[in-house]
Scaffold this motif. Structure first.
Motif, PDB file in Angstrom:
ATOM      1  N   GLY A  74       0.655  -1.271   0.062  1.00 37.84           N
ATOM      2  CA  GLY A  74       0.036  -0.034  -0.011  1.00 37.84           C
ATOM      3  C   GLY A  74       0.712   1.329  -0.061  1.00 37.84           C
ATOM      4  N   MET A 203       0.757   9.552 -10.665  1.00 37.09           N
ATOM      5  CA  MET A 203       0.580   8.445 -11.696  1.00 37.09           C
ATOM      6  C   MET A 203      -0.334   7.517 -10.761  1.00 37.09           C
ATOM      7  SD  MET A 203       1.977   8.314 -14.562  1.00 37.09           S
ATOM      8  CE  MET A 203       3.616   8.869 -14.476  1.00 37.09           C
ATOM      9  N   VAL A 204      -1.324   6.888 -11.536  1.00 38.25           N
ATOM     10  CA  VAL A 204      -2.236   5.967 -10.874  1.00 38.25           C
ATOM     11  C   VAL A 204      -1.588   4.733 -10.331  1.00 38.25           C
ATOM     12  CG1 VAL A 204      -4.189   4.944 -11.117  1.00 38.25           C
ATOM     13  CG2 VAL A 204      -4.116   7.174 -11.785  1.00 38.25           C
ATOM     14  N   GLY A 205      -2.042   4.138  -9.256  1.00 37.27           N
ATOM     15  CA  GLY A 205      -1.125   2.886  -8.920  1.00 37.27           C
ATOM     16  C   GLY A 205      -1.387   1.880 -10.026  1.00 37.27           C
ATOM     17  N   PRO A 639       3.835  11.934  -6.789  1.00 38.91           N
ATOM     18  CA  PRO A 639       2.882  12.972  -5.922  1.00 38.91           C
ATOM     19  C   PRO A 639       1.681  12.220  -5.657  1.00 38.91           C
ATOM     20  CG  PRO A 639       3.549  14.292  -7.786  1.00 38.91           C
ATOM     21  CD  PRO A 639       4.332  12.813  -8.061  1.00 38.91           C
ATOM     22  N   MET A 640       1.061  11.383  -6.660  1.00 39.25           N
ATOM     23  CA  MET A 640      -0.100  10.880  -6.346  1.00 39.25           C
ATOM     24  C   MET A 640      -0.321   9.922  -5.078  1.00 39.25           C
ATOM     25  SD  MET A 640      -3.272  10.787  -7.860  1.00 39.25           S
ATOM     26  CE  MET A 640      -3.635  10.348  -9.746  1.00 39.25           C
ATOM     27  N   GLU A 643       1.274  11.908  -1.591  1.00 38.26           N
ATOM     28  CA  GLU A 643       0.220  12.631  -0.779  1.00 38.26           C
ATOM     29  C   GLU A 643      -0.602  11.821  -0.050  1.00 38.26           C
ATOM     30  OE1 GLU A 643      -3.304  15.731  -1.938  1.00 38.26           O
ATOM     31  OE2 GLU A 643      -1.529  16.373  -2.931  1.00 38.26           O
ATOM     32  N   ASN A 644      -0.963  10.690  -0.768  1.00 39.10           N
ATOM     33  CA  ASN A 644      -1.851   9.609   0.106  1.00 39.10           C
ATOM     34  C   ASN A 644      -1.048   9.142   1.173  1.00 39.10           C
ATOM     35  OD1 ASN A 644      -4.382   8.748  -0.307  1.00 39.10           O
ATOM     36  ND2 ASN A 644      -4.048   7.507  -1.948  1.00 39.10           N
ATOM     37  N   GLN A 645       0.352   8.888   1.089  1.00 37.47           N
ATOM     38  CA  GLN A 645       0.968   8.484   2.177  1.00 37.47           C
ATOM     39  C   GLN A 645       1.134   9.443   3.610  1.00 37.47           C
ATOM     40  OE1 GLN A 645       2.769   5.271   2.783  1.00 37.47           O
ATOM     41  NE2 GLN A 645       1.445   5.016   0.729  1.00 37.47           N
ATOM     42  N   ARG A 647      -1.269  11.888   3.984  1.00 37.69           N
ATOM     43  CA  ARG A 647      -2.517  11.942   4.437  1.00 37.69           C
ATOM     44  C   ARG A 647      -2.908  10.655   5.380  1.00 37.69           C
ATOM     45  NH1 ARG A 647      -5.420  16.030   2.084  1.00 37.69           N
ATOM     46  NH2 ARG A 647      -4.491  16.494   0.074  1.00 37.69           N
ATOM     47  N   GLY A 648      -2.554   9.778   4.875  1.00 36.40           N
ATOM     48  CA  GLY A 648      -2.912   8.359   5.510  1.00 36.40           C
ATOM     49  C   GLY A 648      -1.683   8.392   7.045  1.00 36.40           C
ATOM     50  N   ILE A 651      -3.818  10.932   9.406  1.00 35.83           N
ATOM     51  CA  ILE A 651      -5.134  10.158  10.095  1.00 35.83           C
ATOM     52  C   ILE A 651      -4.741   9.036  11.090  1.00 35.83           C
ATOM     53  CG2 ILE A 651      -6.972   8.874   9.093  1.00 35.83           C
ATOM     54  CD1 ILE A 651      -7.141  10.554   6.540  1.00 35.83           C
ATOM     55  N   ASP A 652      -3.559   8.317  10.737  1.00 39.07           N
ATOM     56  CA  ASP A 652      -3.126   7.235  11.375  1.00 39.07           C
ATOM     57  C   ASP A 652      -2.841   7.918  12.876  1.00 39.07           C
ATOM     58  OD1 ASP A 652      -2.405   4.681  12.516  1.00 39.07           O
ATOM     59  OD2 ASP A 652      -0.885   4.553  10.910  1.00 39.07           O
ATOM     60  N   ILE A 689      -6.341  18.343   5.181  1.00 42.04           N
ATOM     61  CA  ILE A 689      -5.163  18.136   5.294  1.00 42.04           C
ATOM     62  C   ILE A 689      -4.388  18.891   4.212  1.00 42.04           C
ATOM     63  CG2 ILE A 689      -2.963  16.321   5.625  1.00 42.04           C
ATOM     64  CD1 ILE A 689      -5.358  14.613   6.292  1.00 42.04           C
TER      65      ILE A 689
ATOM     66  N   ASP B  94      -6.949   8.299  -7.833  1.00 48.38           N
ATOM     67  CA  ASP B  94      -6.101   7.036  -7.125  1.00 48.38           C
ATOM     68  C   ASP B  94      -6.585   6.961  -5.858  1.00 48.38           C
ATOM     69  OD1 ASP B  94      -4.886   4.722  -7.544  1.00 48.38           O
ATOM     70  OD2 ASP B  94      -2.934   5.743  -7.158  1.00 48.38           O
ATOM     71  N   GLN B  97      -4.706   3.319  -1.015  1.00 49.33           N
ATOM     72  CA  GLN B  97      -3.164   2.595  -0.826  1.00 49.33           C
ATOM     73  C   GLN B  97      -3.189   1.171  -0.886  1.00 49.33           C
ATOM     74  OE1 GLN B  97      -1.648   5.015   2.791  1.00 49.33           O
ATOM     75  NE2 GLN B  97      -3.332   6.337   2.282  1.00 49.33           N
ATOM     76  N   CYS B  98      -3.567   0.432   0.231  1.00 52.93           N
ATOM     77  CA  CYS B  98      -3.166  -0.827   0.102  1.00 52.93           C
ATOM     78  C   CYS B  98      -4.483  -1.545  -0.580  1.00 52.93           C
ATOM     79  CB  CYS B  98      -3.233  -1.646   1.456  1.00 52.93           C
ATOM     80  SG  CYS B  98      -4.875  -1.970   2.435  1.00 52.93           S
ATOM     81  N   ARG B 134      -7.868   1.374   7.080  1.00 51.88           N
ATOM     82  CA  ARG B 134      -6.654   1.577   7.988  1.00 51.88           C
ATOM     83  C   ARG B 134      -5.614   2.477   7.207  1.00 51.88           C
ATOM     84  NH1 ARG B 134      -2.938   2.384  10.437  1.00 51.88           N
ATOM     85  NH2 ARG B 134      -1.688   1.177  12.041  1.00 51.88           N
ATOM     86  N   CYS B 135      -5.531   2.525   6.007  1.00 50.68           N
ATOM     87  CA  CYS B 135      -4.521   3.521   5.427  1.00 50.68           C
ATOM     88  C   CYS B 135      -4.957   4.928   5.283  1.00 50.68           C
ATOM     89  CB  CYS B 135      -4.270   3.046   3.935  1.00 50.68           C
ATOM     90  SG  CYS B 135      -4.039   1.298   3.572  1.00 50.68           S
ATOM     91  N   GLY B 136      -6.335   5.292   5.875  1.00 54.35           N
ATOM     92  CA  GLY B 136      -6.690   6.714   5.778  1.00 54.35           C
ATOM     93  C   GLY B 136      -6.760   7.264   4.502  1.00 54.35           C
ATOM     94  N   ARG B 140      -9.693  11.401  -0.125  1.00 57.47           N
ATOM     95  CA  ARG B 140     -10.023  11.010  -1.480  1.00 57.47           C
ATOM     96  C   ARG B 140     -11.554  10.169  -1.557  1.00 57.47           C
ATOM     97  NH1 ARG B 140      -3.954   9.917  -3.918  1.00 57.47           N
ATOM     98  NH2 ARG B 140      -3.164  11.673  -3.523  1.00 57.47           N
ATOM     99  N   ALA B 159      -2.400  15.892  -5.756  1.00 60.97           N
ATOM    100  CA  ALA B 159      -1.312  16.803  -6.052  1.00 60.97           C
ATOM    101  C   ALA B 159      -1.156  17.036  -7.405  1.00 60.97           C
ATOM    102  CB  ALA B 159       0.126  16.125  -5.805  1.00 60.97           C
TER     103      ALA B 159
END
Lengths: 737, 159
Positions: A74, A203-205, A639-640, A643-645, A647-648, A651-652, A689, B94, B97-98, B134-136, B140, B159
C-alpha cells in the motif's frame, strides 16, 4: 546525502547483463547493491550474474516489462520504482508492464518493505538501470544507421536521428541491443531533473484498476486446486504453553478435514507457538470448529504481565532514580541546579496494535521436499531464513511468491504466519493450505508497539533559553537489551542542540511480543519529547517553533553518536518555517476552546513539521485542519502516492491519539479483540490536510513513515492551547465538560 | 443445505449450512474474492455487498436468510452506471493505498448514490462511516464520491 549511497560504494557491486529476450528483444539484468553478507564469494557473485532473470526487458513490439522487486503493502512501491526506471529509459508509461518478482535476493537485491528505505536505497540504481537500457538501445540504432550515438535523441520509446529525419521504436532495435556491450553502470549518463518526464508526475497505482473491480490480488485471494483453509488456535495469554488438547469434537465438526496439534519451539519471535490447527473446506467452518476444541493451557509464565503491574513498575523505576545512562552531554545536574526555572513532567503511551485490514495470512504447499509459498510479507527473505532455522528447510527448496498485502504498518515485518502455515503444510504433504487469522487472532497476537514512560526535566536560563534537558525512559527488555522496537533514540532532539543533556533508561521484562509499527520508536518518542518541549517553550515565554528554531541555530549537519544518518539543522529550519507560514501559526487561541499546536520530527531521513488546529467542547475533540510541511529530498517521485502516504500517516496518528487506541493486558491476555474496543479512524472525523513540500537538492528518501510522528504532539499541543489542559498520556482522554 | 442464490444476475447453487455468512459462501464456495473479510462482526465494512440494492455486511447475513434477494458484489458493480462512475472516479484520483477495503467502500458509495444522487458532505460521512480504511484514504473517498456524483470536477486532494 546519505553516506551509504555514494557512487563509489555502488559501482563495486553493480552488475549489468544483457541478453536476447525469448522471442526477440532486449533483456537487461541488473544486480543492485546487496547486503555484503548476501553474496560472500566471487563465485557467488559470478553465479548470481549468470543467473539473472530479466529486470527490464523490451519486446519487439516495444512493450517494456519491469520487475517490481519489493513487497507492495500500500506504500506504492510497485508503481514508483518502475517509474524511475522508465523515466531514465525514456519510454512512454503506456508501454510499461510491471510484473511482481518472486523472492530472489541474489537476482533482485534487497526485497523488503520497511523503514522507508526503498527510495533512498534504490533511487540511483533504478535510474542507472533505465539509463543503461536506453544507452544500449541508442547504441544499437547508431550501429544500424552507421551514425554516432551522440547524434541520436530519444523520447517516449523512440530513437530519433534529426539529421536524417529517421526514427525507430525501441522494440525494433531491442534484439540488436541485446548484442551491445552493457555500459558501465556507474558511468552511464543520467537525466538532469528538468528532463524527467515521469518522475514528479502524479501516476495512478499500477494495481488500482484491478482493485476497483475486486480482482483477486491479495494474500487471502490466493486459490489453488484442492486448497484447504486453516485457523490456528494459540494460547489466550502471551507466553502460554499447551498442556493437553482434546480435539475429537472439533474433528467431527462440519467441513473439518484435519486437526493438527503443533508443538511450539518456545521462541515467540519465530511464530511457532504451541497450538492446534483446524483445516477445513471453508475458512468459516474451520473458525467455527474452534469452539469445539478443549485445550488446557499452562498460563503461569504470563502471570503478573498486566498493564496495571507494568504501570506500577514504571512508577517504581522512575522513583528509584535515573536508570542507566544512554547519553550524557555536559553536566545536566549542575546546569539544572543553576537554572532560573526548572520544569518536570511525566509522559506515557500504551501498547498499540497494527490492525492492518487484511489479517495475517499465508498460503503454502509442501510436496516432495519442495515448498511453495504465497506470502503477503514485508520481509520475505527473513521468512525464508526463519523457515530454515525452525524447520531446517533449505532455502533452495522454497519458491516464495510475493502477494499484495492489505496493509503492512510494520506488522508483516514478522513472519509468524508463514512459519505457522508451513508447520501445517508439512503435516499435510501435497495439500495446499491457506492459513488466515481471524480479527481477534490478529489483534491478540500482534507484535505490538510497546508502551513506554518518560520522566523529563528541563532547565530554563535567565534569558528563556533551554540550558539542560533530561529524559529517564522506562521501557521493556531483559535488562540488557530493549525488547524489539522498545529502544530509545539518543539523537532525539534536543540532543545535539544543547550542551547539557542526559538520556537514561530502565527496563522491565515482558512476555508480550513487541515490534515495529510505522515510524517505530519515533511514533512514541516524538509525542513525549515534542509535547514536553511545548511545555518548556511556553514556560520560557516563547512557543515551540521559535524554541526549535533558536536551538537549531546555524545550518549544519549533526552526526548522531555511533554513526547513522546525519541531522541537517537547515532542512529542519526550512520545514518549520514553511509550516509556520502555511498555517499562519500562532499559539494564541483564536477563540475559546480552539487552538493550534505544532511539532517537528526527523525520522527515516524525512523532515516533517506539522500544525494541527483542534477544538474541544464537552469533552469531544474536533480536528479542523492539519498543515504538513515535509522534506524528503529533491524529488517527490509519484505525488499521487506521496500525498496519500502523508494523509494516511496524519489520519493514522490522529486515530492513535483520539480513537482511544490502547491494548491492555491482564496476565498476558490482550483485552482488546476487534474494532469495537480498538478503534481506527473513520471518515466523519477526517480533517482537511494541507501538504507543502520543501525540495532541497538532496537525494529522494522514503515516505511510509516520517509524516506520522509530529501529528500526535501537534494535536496534543493544540488541545493544550485550546483547553489549558496538558495531555501527557495517550490515548487522549478529556474530562467531559 | 442446498441454496439457489441470485448473485450478480445469475443463479448460483451452493451447498452450505444455513448459518454460514454470505461472505464465506462468496469467498469459499463461489470463488467471488472481491468481497473481503475484515472483522467478522459487521464493524469494518470490508465485506459490503448489495442485497436488493441496499448495502449490507455480508459477514452478518447467514446464507439461509438470503432467500430470493438479488445479491450484487464488487465484481458486478462496474455493470451499473453509478458503479462505473465510482470506479472511474476512484481511478481518476487514485483513492487507494493498500486497496483491501476499497471494494467495500465502493459498494457503500454505490448504495449511497442509488438513494441520494447528489449527497452532501454530511450524507457522505454518514453513509461511509461504517467502512474502515486503515490506510486513511478518507479525503479521497469523499472526493471520489463527489466526482462520481458530478459535484466536483477534479479531486481536491490530488497533487
Amino acid at each position: 546525502m546519505s553516506r551509504e549511497l555514494t557512487a563509489a560504494s555502488l559501482d563495486r557491486r553493480n552488475v549489468l547483463k544483457a541478453s536476447l529476450l525469448a522471442g526477440g528483444g532486449l533483456a537487461l539484468d541488473v544486480l543492485i547493491p546487496f547486503p555484503v553478507s548476501a553474496l560472500e564469494t566471487a563465485q557467488e557473485r559470478e553465479h548470481a550474474a549468470a543467473q539473472l532473470s530479466a529486470f527490464v526487458s523490451i519486446a519487439p513490439d516495444g512493450t517494456v516489462t519491469i520487475m517490481s522487486k519489493n513487497p507492495e503493502i500500500g506504500q506504492g512501491i510497485k508503481t514508483s520504482l518502475p517509474m524511475i526506471v522508465a523515466d531514465e529509459l525514456d519510454c512512454d508509461w503506456s508501454q510499461v508492464r510491471i510484473a511482481q518478482a518472486d523472492l530472489d535476493q541474489k537476482r533482485y537485491g534487497e526485497q523488503y518493505a520497511g523503514g522507508s528505505t526503498a527510495t533512498p536505497r534504490d533511487w540511483l540504481p533504478m535510474r542507472q538501470t533505465g539509463a543503461a537500457a536506453r544507452a544500449m538501445l541508442v547504441q544499437a540504432a547508431a550501429l544500424k544507421w552507421r551514425v554516432d550515438p551522440s547524434e541520436l535523441t530519444t523520447a517516449k520509446g523512440r530513437i530519433y536521428h534529426a539529421a536524417s529525419a529517421r526514427s525507430v521504436g525501441y522494440g525494433d532495435v531491442a534484439s540488436a541491443a541485446a548484442a551491445v556491450a552493457p555500459p558501465d553502470l556507474s558511468a552511464v549518463p543520467l537525466k538532469r531533473p528538468e528532463q524527467f518526464t515521469l518522475i514528479g508526475r502524479p501516476m495512478v497505482g499500477i494495481d488500482s484498476a484491478r482493485i476497483v473491480k475486486g480482482e483477486p490480488i491479495f494474500g487471502v485471494d490466493m486459490r489453488l486446486p484442492g486448497m484447504l483453509y486453516a485457523v490456528y488456535e494459540v494460547s489466550p495469554a502471551h507466553g502460554g504453553r499447551l498442556v493437553k488438547a482434546d480435539v475429537e469434537a472439533a474433528k467431527r465438526a462440519p467441513g473439518v478435514q484435519h486437526v493438527v496439534p503443533i508443538v511450539g519451539n518456545g521462541d515467540a519471535d519465530s511464530g511457532l507457538a504451541d497450538g492446534v490447527a483446524i483445516v477445513a473446506t471453508n475458512w468459516w467452518l474451520a473458525d467455527e470448529a474452534r469452539a469445539k476444541l478443549r485445550i488446557d493451557w499452562d498460563l503461569s509464565a504470563a502471570k503478573g504481565h498486566s498493564s496495571s503491574v507494568y504501570r506500577a513498575k514504571a512508577d517504581a523505576a522512575i522513583a528509584a532514580g535515573a536508570g542507566t545512562d544512554l547519553r550524557l552531554d555536559g553536566d545536566p545536574a549542575a546546569a539544572l541546579a543553576s537554572a532560573a526555572r526548572r520544569i518536570a513532567a511525566r509522559y506515557d503511551y500504551p501498547f498499540i496494535a497494527h490492525a492492518p485490514m487484511e489479517p495475517q495470512n499465508c498460503t503454502a504447499r509442501y510436496a516432495d521436499g519442495k515448498l511453495e509459498i504465497w506470502a503477503p510479507s514485508q520481509t520475505p527473505q527473513r521468512g525464508l531464513d526463519q523457515l530454515h532455522k525452525v524447520f531446517g528447510i533449505a532455502p533452495e527448496a522454497v519458491t516464495l511468491h510475493l502477494r499484495r498485502a492489505g496493509g503492512g504498518f510494520g506488522r508483516r515485518l514478522m513472519n509468524d504466519y508463514m512459519v505457522q502455515v508451513v508447520a501445517i503444510a508439512k503435516a499435510l504433504p501435497g495439500v495446499p493450505i491457506q492459513l488466515m487469522w481471524s480479527r481477534p487472532d490478529d489483534m491478540r497476537r500482534d507484535y505490538y508497539r510497546p508502551g513506554g514512560w518518560h520522566s523529563f526535566e528541563a532547565g530554563i536560563g535567565a534569558h528563556g533559553e533551554l540550558i539542560a534537558f533530561t529524559d529517564h525512559f522506562v521501557t521493556f527488555g531483559d535488562g540488557k537489551t530493549p525488547a524489539r522496537a522498545a529502544g530509545f533514540n539518543v539523537a532525539m532532539p534536543p540532543a545535539g542542540l544543547i550542551e547539557h543533556l542526559r538520556y537514561s533508561q530502565s527496563m522491565m521484562p515482558t512476555v508480550v511480543t513487541t515490534g515495529a509499527l510505522r515510524a517505530p520508536g519515533s511514533n512514541a518518542l516524538c509525542f513525549a519529547s515534542q509535547s514536553f518541549l511545548d511545555e518548556v517553550a511556553l514556560a520560557a515565554g516563547t512557543d515551540l517553533p521559535r524554541l526549535m528554531l533558536t536551538m537549531l541555530g546555524e545550518r549544519r549537519e549533526i552526526a548522531p553518536p555511533g554513526g547513522g544518518v546525519p541531522f541537517d539543522t537547515g532542512r529542519a529550519r526550512d520545514v518549520i518555517e514553511k509550516v509556520v507560514a502555511t498555517s499562519a501559526w500562532t499559539h494564541k487561541p483564536a477563540q475559546s476552546l480552539r487552538g493550534k499546536g505544532f511539532a517537528f520530527y526527523f525520522s527515516h531521513r524525512g523532515y516533517f513539521a506539522e500544525v494541527v488546529e483542534a477544538s474541544a467542547a464537552g469533552g469531544k475533540v474536533t480536528v479542523h485542519k492539519v498543515w504538513v510541511a515535509g522534506d524528503i529530498g529533491s524529488q517527490i517521485i509519484n505525488p499521487m502516492g506521496a500525498e496519500n502516504q502523508v494523509r494516511g500517516a496524519v489520519i493514522d496518528g490522529l486515530a492513535q491519539a483520539l480513537a482511544g487506541q490502547a491494548i491492555e493486558f491482564v496476565d498476558g491476555v490482550a483485552q482488546q479483540s476487534n474494532f469495537h474496543d480498538f478503534q481506527l479512524a473513520r471518515i466523519p472525523a477526517t480533517p482537511e490536510i494541507e501538504i507543502a513540500w520543501v525540495r532541497p537538492d538532496k537525494p529522494p528518501t522514503g515516505l511510509g513513515e516520517p509524516a506520522l510522528p509530529p501529528v500526535i504532539p501537534a494535536l496534543t499541543n493544540a488541545l493544550c492551547a485550546a483547553t489549558g489542559t496538558r495531555i501527557r498520556s495517550l490515548p487522549v482522554r478529556l474530562a467531559s465538560a | 443445505m442446498q441454496y439457489r442464490l441470485d448473485i450478480n444476475g445469475a443463479i448460483r447453487e451452493v451447498d452450505a449450512p444455513p448459518e454460514m455468512p454470505l461472505l464465506w459462501v462468496l469467498r469459499g464456495e463461489l470463488g467471488l474474492l472481491g468481497t473481503k473479510y475484515g472483522c467478522g462482526v459487521g464493524l469494518c465494512g470490508a465485506c459490503t455487498v448489495h442485497v436488493d440494492g441496499a448495502a449490507q455486511r455480508s459477514c452478518q447475513l447467514p446464507v439461509g436468510r438470503v432467500g430470493h434477494a438479488k445479491i450484487h458484489t464488487i465484481e458486478h458493480i462496474g455493470a451499473t452506471a453509478a458503479g462505473e462512475r465510482l470506479q472511474q472516479a476512484w481511478l481518476k484520483i487514485d483513492v487507494m493505498q493498500c486497496g483491501y477495503c476499497q471494494a467495500g467502500q465502493i459498494m457503500s458509495a454505490c448504495a449511497l448514490l442509488g438513494r441520494t444522487a447528489q449527497p452532501s458532505e454530511a450524507e457522505i460521512n454518514a453513509a461511509m462511516a461504517g467502512n474502515l480504511c486503515r490506510c486513511g484514504c478518507y479525503n479521497r473517498i469523499r472526493s471520489a464520491i463527489r466526482i462520481a456524483a458530478g459535484l466536483e470536477e477534479e479531486g481536491g486532494h490530488v497533487a
